[in-house]
Structures are given as C-alpha cells and as structure tokens.
Design a protein around this motif. Structure first.
Motif, PDB file in Angstrom:
ATOM      1  N   PRO A 175      -3.173  42.159  16.456  1.00 59.24           N
ATOM      2  CA  PRO A 175      -2.154  41.559  15.506  1.00 59.24           C
ATOM      3  C   PRO A 175      -0.775  41.882  16.073  1.00 59.24           C
ATOM      4  CG  PRO A 175      -3.011  43.467  14.519  1.00 59.24           C
ATOM      5  CD  PRO A 175      -3.728  43.458  15.740  1.00 59.24           C
ATOM      6  N   ASN A 176      -0.498  42.853  16.888  1.00 56.69           N
ATOM      7  CA  ASN A 176       0.683  43.355  17.556  1.00 56.69           C
ATOM      8  C   ASN A 176       0.653  43.355  18.762  1.00 56.69           C
ATOM      9  OD1 ASN A 176      -1.162  45.277  17.593  1.00 56.69           O
ATOM     10  ND2 ASN A 176       0.270  46.940  17.278  1.00 56.69           N
ATOM     11  N   PRO A 177       0.693  42.093  19.566  1.00 51.76           N
ATOM     12  CA  PRO A 177       0.902  42.280  20.993  1.00 51.76           C
ATOM     13  C   PRO A 177       1.873  42.949  21.566  1.00 51.76           C
ATOM     14  CG  PRO A 177       0.723  40.131  20.345  1.00 51.76           C
ATOM     15  CD  PRO A 177       0.299  40.817  19.139  1.00 51.76           C
ATOM     16  N   GLN A 178       3.126  42.593  21.311  1.00 52.60           N
ATOM     17  CA  GLN A 178       4.351  42.997  21.729  1.00 52.60           C
ATOM     18  C   GLN A 178       4.524  44.630  21.584  1.00 52.60           C
ATOM     19  OE1 GLN A 178       7.705  40.886  21.103  1.00 52.60           O
ATOM     20  NE2 GLN A 178       9.173  42.257  21.882  1.00 52.60           N
ATOM     21  N   GLU A 179       4.124  45.101  20.626  1.00 53.61           N
ATOM     22  CA  GLU A 179       4.302  46.518  20.201  1.00 53.61           C
ATOM     23  C   GLU A 179       3.352  47.195  21.181  1.00 53.61           C
ATOM     24  OE1 GLU A 179       4.041  44.124  17.705  1.00 53.61           O
ATOM     25  OE2 GLU A 179       6.094  44.478  16.884  1.00 53.61           O
ATOM     26  N   LEU A 180       2.308  46.524  21.464  1.00 49.06           N
ATOM     27  CA  LEU A 180       1.032  47.304  22.375  1.00 49.06           C
ATOM     28  C   LEU A 180       1.813  47.437  23.842  1.00 49.06           C
ATOM     29  CD1 LEU A 180      -2.491  46.279  21.313  1.00 49.06           C
ATOM     30  CD2 LEU A 180      -1.239  48.225  20.865  1.00 49.06           C
ATOM     31  N   VAL A 181       2.299  46.348  24.311  1.00 52.48           N
ATOM     32  CA  VAL A 181       2.773  46.474  25.583  1.00 52.48           C
ATOM     33  C   VAL A 181       3.963  47.308  25.902  1.00 52.48           C
ATOM     34  CG1 VAL A 181       1.663  44.328  26.626  1.00 52.48           C
ATOM     35  CG2 VAL A 181       3.964  43.965  25.630  1.00 52.48           C
ATOM     36  N   GLU A 182       4.749  47.447  24.545  1.00 56.62           N
ATOM     37  CA  GLU A 182       5.907  48.293  24.756  1.00 56.62           C
ATOM     38  C   GLU A 182       5.899  49.648  24.733  1.00 56.62           C
ATOM     39  OE1 GLU A 182       9.055  47.037  22.080  1.00 56.62           O
ATOM     40  OE2 GLU A 182       9.541  45.014  23.116  1.00 56.62           O
ATOM     41  N   ARG A 183       4.309  50.131  24.478  1.00 54.61           N
ATOM     42  CA  ARG A 183       4.126  51.286  24.321  1.00 54.61           C
ATOM     43  C   ARG A 183       4.163  52.171  25.537  1.00 54.61           C
ATOM     44  NH1 ARG A 183      -1.027  51.481  20.055  1.00 54.61           N
ATOM     45  NH2 ARG A 183       0.378  51.056  18.244  1.00 54.61           N
ATOM     46  N   MET A 184       4.712  53.639  25.416  1.00 54.55           N
ATOM     47  CA  MET A 184       4.723  54.080  27.061  1.00 54.55           C
ATOM     48  C   MET A 184       3.361  54.070  27.762  1.00 54.55           C
ATOM     49  SD  MET A 184       5.901  58.076  27.499  1.00 54.55           S
ATOM     50  CE  MET A 184       6.746  58.266  26.083  1.00 54.55           C
ATOM     51  N   ALA A 185       2.238  54.137  26.946  1.00 53.25           N
ATOM     52  CA  ALA A 185       0.873  53.878  27.369  1.00 53.25           C
ATOM     53  C   ALA A 185       0.809  52.633  28.362  1.00 53.25           C
ATOM     54  CB  ALA A 185      -0.278  53.960  26.143  1.00 53.25           C
ATOM     55  N   PHE A 186       1.443  51.656  28.132  1.00 52.06           N
ATOM     56  CA  PHE A 186       1.356  50.478  29.021  1.00 52.06           C
ATOM     57  C   PHE A 186       1.850  50.871  30.482  1.00 52.06           C
ATOM     58  CE2 PHE A 186       2.412  46.249  30.754  1.00 52.06           C
ATOM     59  CZ  PHE A 186       1.263  45.608  31.090  1.00 52.06           C
ATOM     60  N   GLY A 187       2.991  51.505  30.476  1.00 56.49           N
ATOM     61  CA  GLY A 187       3.437  52.026  31.854  1.00 56.49           C
ATOM     62  C   GLY A 187       2.858  52.918  32.584  1.00 56.49           C
ATOM     63  N   LEU A 188       2.252  53.908  31.635  1.00 58.52           N
ATOM     64  CA  LEU A 188       1.400  54.885  32.299  1.00 58.52           C
ATOM     65  C   LEU A 188       0.029  54.315  32.922  1.00 58.52           C
ATOM     66  CD1 LEU A 188       1.726  57.783  29.570  1.00 58.52           C
ATOM     67  CD2 LEU A 188       2.734  57.678  32.103  1.00 58.52           C
ATOM     68  N   LEU A 189      -0.509  53.558  32.100  1.00 63.86           N
ATOM     69  CA  LEU A 189      -1.739  52.722  32.799  1.00 63.86           C
ATOM     70  C   LEU A 189      -1.306  52.023  33.835  1.00 63.86           C
ATOM     71  CD1 LEU A 189      -4.470  51.861  32.192  1.00 63.86           C
ATOM     72  CD2 LEU A 189      -3.815  49.982  30.913  1.00 63.86           C
ATOM     73  N   MET A 190      -0.165  51.232  33.949  1.00 58.58           N
ATOM     74  CA  MET A 190       0.009  50.373  35.190  1.00 58.58           C
ATOM     75  C   MET A 190       0.138  51.240  36.355  1.00 58.58           C
ATOM     76  SD  MET A 190       0.054  47.146  34.829  1.00 58.58           S
ATOM     77  CE  MET A 190      -1.465  47.325  33.769  1.00 58.58           C
ATOM     78  N   ARG A 191       0.843  52.433  36.149  1.00 57.49           N
ATOM     79  CA  ARG A 191       0.998  53.434  37.276  1.00 57.49           C
ATOM     80  C   ARG A 191      -0.313  54.101  37.661  1.00 57.49           C
ATOM     81  NH1 ARG A 191       5.744  54.722  34.737  1.00 57.49           N
ATOM     82  NH2 ARG A 191       5.096  56.422  33.628  1.00 57.49           N
ATOM     83  N   GLU A 192      -1.230  54.439  36.720  1.00 64.32           N
ATOM     84  CA  GLU A 192      -2.464  54.815  37.343  1.00 64.32           C
ATOM     85  C   GLU A 192      -3.388  53.539  38.124  1.00 64.32           C
ATOM     86  OE1 GLU A 192      -6.521  56.132  34.952  1.00 64.32           O
ATOM     87  OE2 GLU A 192      -4.686  56.318  33.768  1.00 64.32           O
ATOM     88  N   LEU A 193      -3.359  52.337  37.457  1.00 65.13           N
ATOM     89  CA  LEU A 193      -3.935  51.331  38.088  1.00 65.13           C
ATOM     90  C   LEU A 193      -3.369  51.095  39.648  1.00 65.13           C
ATOM     91  CD1 LEU A 193      -4.377  49.031  35.070  1.00 65.13           C
ATOM     92  CD2 LEU A 193      -6.289  50.523  36.041  1.00 65.13           C
ATOM     93  N   VAL A 194      -2.010  51.139  39.615  1.00 68.15           N
ATOM     94  CA  VAL A 194      -1.497  50.636  40.866  1.00 68.15           C
ATOM     95  C   VAL A 194      -1.866  52.066  42.090  1.00 68.15           C
ATOM     96  CG1 VAL A 194       0.616  50.882  42.392  1.00 68.15           C
ATOM     97  CG2 VAL A 194       0.551  49.341  40.212  1.00 68.15           C
ATOM     98  N   GLY A 195      -2.403  53.381  41.447  1.00 67.65           N
ATOM     99  CA  GLY A 195      -2.557  54.294  42.427  1.00 67.65           C
ATOM    100  C   GLY A 195      -4.299  54.156  42.651  1.00 67.65           C
TER     101      GLY A 195
END
Length: 179
Positions: free
Chosen positions: A129-149
C-alpha cells in the motif's frame, strides 16, 4: 521447458534487428562503465515517464544480453505499483522486493532463470500500500549496495515517473539511470 515470453526478443529472435540493438546498447554501456575506473560499481535503473513506455521490456532484454556475456546478472523489479517482470520470465511473485523492504524474511526471493545461465530475477513481490515509502527507506539503498557486490550487473525496472517520485528515488539509490 516453457517457451520464453514474446517480449524476450534477445532469446526468441537472437539474430533479429531488435536483439542486435540490445547487444549494441549493452556494448555502449560496457564501454562507458569501463572508463569510470575507480568509481564504485552501481546498479542501473531503467526509467521513463509513462506506463507502457517499455521499461520492463528493456530491462528484461538488457538483463538477458548482459548474462549472455557469461556474467552474473540480476534484474530487479522495483515497480512496486505495477510489477510485470515475473510475468515476462514466467516466475512466481509471492515473495520479493516489497517483502524484503517491509522487513519480512522470505526464502527463495532471488530466482534463477533456467533458460539463461547467469541470469537472476528479484521479483517485486506482493503489491504494497506504500510503495514510495518502501523505496525511500535506508534498507533499499543498503540492499542495492549488497546486490551490486554479489552480481556483476544489476538492472532495476522502475515504475513510470508520472506515478510519483518512486523512479527518481530508485535511480538515486542505484547510482545510475537510463531513460
């Protein structure tokens, strides 16, 4: 073996003009990234203004061509408003990015595409119900860094910009965007 979606031109018609265009784009991206020595690796967000512009089509086919180089490639469905990547690759969408960002522990979230060695998909999962709030969380940036690694290439499908700031936020967290 199930037949690949007609949208996957790089698999269904590898000698077509469309498949060659994707290989050309892949080469251009690889050359540009090679000149950025010393910079941190980044995910690539595929963005556009309107629904139906072809973001999912583009992200899926670019992912296939990158994996065909023999690299570990992940395509992430970050379109939490209208996910389609799971349909293109004929994969289940029960668990995915939305669950990870909401803090749910889910198994088998990243799925391998058996017809393309080295290609993996992270579906969007249940539409929140809150897609923008989910991608704005710090967890999204951390996940992207982990996946790129963990992967050689990470391509991220985004929602249309007309739906809100989701695509801009996702692109910022990825570090690179292709319009």
């Amino acid at each position: 073996q199930r037949k690949a979606s007609p949208e996957l031109v790089t698999l269904n018609a590898p000698f077509s003009g469309a498949a060659e265009a994707f290989r050309s784009i892949r080469s251009q991206l690889m050359m540009r990234l090679a000149f950025e020595n010393g910079s941190a690796r980044r995910a690539l967000a595929v963005v556009s203004t309107s629904p139906g512009d072809g973001k999912t089509f583009f992200a899926a086919n670019l992912g296939v061509t990158l994996a065909q180089l023999g690299t570990r490639t992940l395509v992430v469905d970050a379109d939490l408003r209208g996910p389609r990547l799971h349909e293109v690759f004929n994969l289940p969408n029960r668990a995915g990015l939305s669950g990870i960002l909401a803090g749910r522990t889910e198994s088998q979230v990243v799925q391998q595409v058996t017809s393309v060695p080295g290609l993996f998909i992270l579906p969007a999962g249940v539409t929140p119900p809150n897609p923008q709030e989910l991608v704005e969380r710090m967890a999204f940036g951390l996940l992207m860094r982990e996946l790129v690694g963990k992967f050689d290439h990470v391509v991220v499908d985004t929602p249309a910009a007309e739906y809100g700031a989701d695509a801009a936020v996702i692109a910022a967290r990825c570090g690179a965007a292709l319009v």
